[in-house]
Design an enzyme around this catalytic site. Structure first.
Site, mmCIF file in Angstrom:
data_model
loop_
_atom_site.group_PDB
_atom_site.id
_atom_site.type_symbol
_atom_site.label_atom_id
_atom_site.label_comp_id
_atom_site.label_asym_id
_atom_site.label_seq_id
_atom_site.Cartn_x
_atom_site.Cartn_y
_atom_site.Cartn_z
ATOM 1 N N ASP A 101 0.980 -1.146 0.004
ATOM 2 C CA ASP A 101 -0.012 0.182 0.026
ATOM 3 C C ASP A 101 0.607 1.418 -0.048
ATOM 4 O OD1 ASP A 101 -2.246 -1.626 0.219
ATOM 5 O OD2 ASP A 101 -2.118 -1.443 2.591
HETATM 6 N N1 URA Z 1 -0.807 -5.940 3.965
HETATM 7 C C1 URA Z 1 -1.646 -4.925 3.865
HETATM 8 O O1 URA Z 1 -2.616 -4.635 4.502
HETATM 9 N N2 URA Z 1 -0.864 -3.960 3.341
HETATM 10 C C2 URA Z 1 0.235 -4.181 2.605
HETATM 11 O O2 URA Z 1 0.791 -2.897 1.991
HETATM 12 C C3 URA Z 1 0.860 -5.322 2.601
HETATM 13 C C4 URA Z 1 0.096 -6.224 3.267
#
Ligand code: URA
Length: 229
Positions: A101
């Site tokens: 993310d």
């Molecule tokens: N899980 C998440 O919630 N976000 C990420 O960026 C990676 C794994």
């Protein structure tokens, strides 16, 4: 790989230009004119443009320390693509093997070898990813067991796969998962009544981020590359 991709990988042509050339009948595979860009070819095939034999550039395998407010996409959106951080030729021809993310930092693997990245991303391969997680509330005693058994994420049919949780501090843990569902770590903690306030990926398979500085990258070693074949 697809013939149009092979042509791109062995020339400076874009995918559109490669397709145009194919349509014009200028590409041969083992001395036969092939016009379908989706034709599957192998590097051992004799592939020529107007009689000139093509040799594919070798694939690239990169590890990058992703900073905040960058995205794992090949196009810029609200935030810029992290591919801008990689100063190599045709950086945007590569793709990211397992997205993070915008507000997650840490280890990202980048390549132009789709088969290799499949071994990292495919749920069937169960490749381990290790995350350092900072939580809003203290970790509850039963969370590790719940994660080991699997939790139900909203909108998913199946429970999450067994995940290993190691407590570092009252509000800090290391979590190892073998799948990569959308926002998986955040949703797993939401499912047990907690909230992720910081997330950082430290490891994929045997490859560790270690002391690679923020926003820096390096090529993977041959040993690291072969860990995913
Ligand atoms: N899980 C998440 O919630 N976000 C990420 O960026 C990676 C794994």
């Amino acid at each position: 790989m697809r013939l149009d991709k092979f042509v791109c990988k062995s020339t400076e042509l874009t995918r559109t230009e490669a397709k145009k050339l194919l349509k014009m009948g200028k590409v041969t595979v083992n001395d036969v004119v092939v016009k379908d860009p989706a034709t599957q070819v192998h590097e051992n095939n004799d592939i020529c443009i107007e009689g000139q034999r093509l040799t594919a550039r070798s694939s690239r395998y990169i590890i990058l320390h992703k900073p905040l407010d960058t995205i794992c996409s090949n196009v810029d959106e609200i935030y810029p693509s992290l591919l801008h951080l990689i100063d190599v030729d045709r950086a945007f021809d590569m793709h990211i093997a397992g997205r993070l993310d915008a507000d997650t930092t840490g280890l990202v693997l980048i390549t132009d070898d789709g088969r290799w990245s499949h071994n990292i991303i495919s749920p069937k391969k169960q490749c381990e990813k290790v995350y350092r997680v900072w939580l809003r509330s203290p970790l509850k005693d039963d969370t590790a067991e719940k994660f080991l058994l699997g939790v139900q994420l909203q909108g998913e049919d199946d429970l999450t796969r067994p995940a290993k949780l190691e407590q570092v501090d009252e509000r800090e843990v290391l979590l190892t998962i073998t799948e990569g569902k959308y926002h998986q770590v955040k949703r797993m903690f939401a499912a047990v009544g907690n909230k992720v306030i910081g997330l950082h990926r430290e490891q994929i398979g045997p490859v560790k981020l270690a002391d690679l500085p923020l926003a820096q990258w390096r090529y993977l070693t041959p040993e690291e590359v072969s860990a995913f074949v």
